[in-house]
Each structure stands twice: as C-alpha cells, then as structure tokens.
Design an enzyme around this catalytic site. Structure first.
Site, PDB file in Angstrom:
ATOM      1  N   THR A  12      33.254  37.216  41.969  1.00  0.00           N
ATOM      2  CA  THR A  12      32.389  36.130  42.451  1.00  0.00           C
ATOM      3  C   THR A  12      31.403  36.615  43.500  1.00  0.00           C
ATOM      4  O   THR A  12      30.262  36.149  43.563  1.00  0.00           O
ATOM      5  CB  THR A  12      33.258  34.992  43.032  1.00  0.00           C
ATOM      6  N   SER A  53      37.197  39.746  37.626  1.00  0.00           N
ATOM      7  CA  SER A  53      38.489  40.447  37.681  1.00  0.00           C
ATOM      8  C   SER A  53      39.496  39.868  36.702  1.00  0.00           C
ATOM      9  O   SER A  53      40.467  40.529  36.361  1.00  0.00           O
ATOM     10  CB  SER A  53      39.043  40.444  39.100  1.00  0.00           C
ATOM     11  N   THR A  85      38.529  37.759  43.112  1.00  0.00           N
ATOM     12  CA  THR A  85      39.737  37.335  43.832  1.00  0.00           C
ATOM     13  C   THR A  85      40.911  37.049  42.906  1.00  0.00           C
ATOM     14  O   THR A  85      42.053  37.073  43.342  1.00  0.00           O
ATOM     15  CB  THR A  85      39.447  36.053  44.645  1.00  0.00           C
ATOM     16  N   ASP A  86      40.634  36.780  41.612  1.00  0.00           N
ATOM     17  CA  ASP A  86      41.718  36.343  40.724  1.00  0.00           C
ATOM     18  C   ASP A  86      42.824  37.382  40.598  1.00  0.00           C
ATOM     19  O   ASP A  86      44.004  37.042  40.498  1.00  0.00           O
ATOM     20  CB  ASP A  86      41.163  36.012  39.324  1.00  0.00           C
TER      21      ASP A  86
END
Ligand code: DAS
Length: 322
Positions: A12, A53, A85-86
């Site tokens: 992101t 990710s 971030t995932d």
C-alpha cells in the site's frame, strides 16, 4: 554520514488508485522523496518488486530475504524494507530467523496509499530510516516500524485492517518508540541463534490447518495429500483441537510429518493442558510453539525441515526454547 539502504517491494505504501483498485507502482526513489530524505543520512535505494504482499509466494519471500541480506553490505548502518502490511509479519520473521548481524533490518509500510490525501507511508518510512541508523536498534534483530512504534519481528502481528496503528506484539509490546526527537529504547527481546538456512532452495510445503467448533480431520489430511511435509494447527485457546484432529495427529507424527501447535488466540502461549486436547497432542509428539502465530510457526517449521530434514525438532526446540 551513515548510510542506510532502502529496498522497496510494493504494498500500500507504493500503491495508487487505478480503475481496477489499488495497485503498487511507486518505486523506491519516489517513496524516499515523499518521506523527505533525512539530511544526516545517506540513503541508497533499490527495488526488488512492486507487488501487493498478499500476492507473494514462499519462493518470492526466499528471494526477498536473500536480497535484503545482500543489501547489508559492510558500509551500511542498516536496511529498510518497504512491504505490504498483509504479510509483513511473515517476511520479517523469516528474515529474522536468518539474521546474524547486529545491524537492524527494519520493515515498514502503510495503511493508506501513496496517493491518499493523508498518506501514512512517508512518516512511517522516515521513522524506519532513522531507526535503521540508530544505535538503539542494534542487536535487536529484524524489526517492524509502524505508527511510531518498533516491534521485534518475532511475535508481531497485524491487528487492525485499516487503522494507522496496524501492528502490535500481543503479550510482548514494542521495543522502541520513535518520536520527532529520538528513538527511545523500551525493551530488549530474547534472541535465539540464527538458523543458517540456505535459501537457494524453496522452503518445503507446510500448511496451516484451522480449528473451529465441529471441525473434522478432512483439511489436515488434505494438506498432507497435497504434499505438506509439516502441519501447523491453528488450535483453540491454549492449544486444544477437536477430537477428530487430535486422533489424526498421532498418525501423522508417527508417519514422520511434524505437527506444530499454535493458537487462534492472538495473545499468550500454548501449553499441553487438557486430556483429549493439548495434552493428547503432546503425547502424540506434536510440538508447542509458545506464543508464535500460526503464520510465523509455518515459516519456522518450514525452515526447520529445510535445514535438517531428518531432525527438524533440533531447530524447533532451539527456537522455541523447549
Ligand atoms: N494491505 C496492503 C498493504 O498494506 C496490501 C499488501 O499487503 O500489499 O500494503
């Protein structure tokens, strides 16, 4: 002037709106420009990918960890990795398992995209660059810097889907706090010896099997049928599973498929307590993964199998302190 290397992977923090949805397209040099290059640091940049990710494979992760280790040359104080971030907690954890250097590798990212009217990426990146150059970050292993706090890779979890404070280390807490003026030490993690893993080969398949009320052993058996060389149970509470799964685990372990017990609860360790539950799993030879999340447990078991296929328990026991 100290040098920090910035390695960008996408996520992101690098994403812009497109007709198809957010897409990670922004390269490292632009990310650095948005953060405002710190006047007291020499920052070099490179791009390993521009991907979300959630689309990374285990092979991509191995390549990323190889590349970030290559970036830790003698003349850098530390490395910053921008990442979605995932799955950031997975990448950071695998990097940490191999990390045998006092200098920090600092993962960061964003919850709002690069072209948001109020992006959080530039502030997170500026903080991560300062952490990477800070003496306070030495000997802490691989770190994750987000929203003013810095966590050890081991034990960190994404805890909010959209808020800026996306990460926490439940039951552990942050190691450092980053303010405008300083990088403040808060705690030091217990470090384990690095696993000298050769990432040239892909990690063996390890699957995570969820537990939920009434679950049978179908997913567990499907994982092994699909080629899983080890299985992580995302167990109830302190490490309990439905009866059908408890029964199946004994057979798997006897057949040479290691089983690692983690919890679907975000905080606290697992323990072999209940007859028919965790105590039965321990008797069957399953290992308990302390407070490691199922996702980090999956990487630990994969690394253990890759490093020592005949005795993965040596790495597991060394990392889990059993
Ligand atoms: N959740 C998005 C992010 O925070 C997508 C991703 O993980 O790449 O970056």
């Amino acid at each position: 002037m100290p040098r920090v290397h910035l390695l960008a992977t996408g996520g992101t923090i690098a994403s812009r709106r497109t007709d198809a949805g957010l897409a990670a397209t922004t390269p490292a040099a632009e990310l650095l420009a948005s953060a405002g290059p710190p006047p007291d640091l020499d920052v070099t940049v490179s791009d390993v990918s521009t991907v979300a990710s959630f689309a990374l494979s285990t092979a991509d992760l191995g390549a990323l960890v190889r590349e970030l280790r290559r970036c830790l040359t003698d003349d850098v104080a530390g490395v910053v990795v921008t990442h979605g971030t995932d799955t950031m907690e997975e990448s950071a954890y695998l990097a940490d398992l191999l990390h045998d250097d006092p200098r920090p590798v600092v993962f960061t990212g964003a919850q709002r995209p690069f072209d948001s009217p109020a992006p959080d990426g530039p502030g997170n990146l500026a903080a991560a660059l300062r952490v990477a150059a800070s003496p306070a970050a030495r000997d802490l292993g691989v770190l994750l810097c987000f929203d003013g706090l810095v966590f050890a890779a081991r034990g960190v979890r994404k805890v909010d889907t959209l808020r800026s404070a996306a990460f926490d280390a439940p039951g552990r807490g942050p190691l450092l706090r980053v303010t405008d003026a300083a990088v403040l030490p808060l705690a030091r993690p217990a470090r384990r010896d690095a696993v000298p893993l050769d990432l040239a080969a892909e990690l063996p398949r390890v699957d995570v099997v969820p537990c939920y009320l009434g679950a049978d052993d179908a997913l567990l058996r499907a994982a092994v049928a699909a080629g899983a060389r080890g299985v992580v149970l995302e167990a109830f509470g302190a490490g309990n599973v439905p009866p059908a799964i408890a029964e199946a685990v004994a057979g798997l372990v006897a057949d040479g498929v290691p089983v690692l017990v983690c919890s679907r609860v975000a905080s606290g360790p697992v323990a072999p307590l209940y007859a028919g539950g965790g105590a039965s799993l321990a008797r069957a030879g399953a290992r308990f993964a302390a407070d490691l999340s199922p996702w980090q447990g999956r990487l630990l078991l994969g690394a253990a199998l890759a490093h020592d296929p005949d005795d993965p328990y040596r790495v597991l026991d060394a990392q889990l302190g059993t």
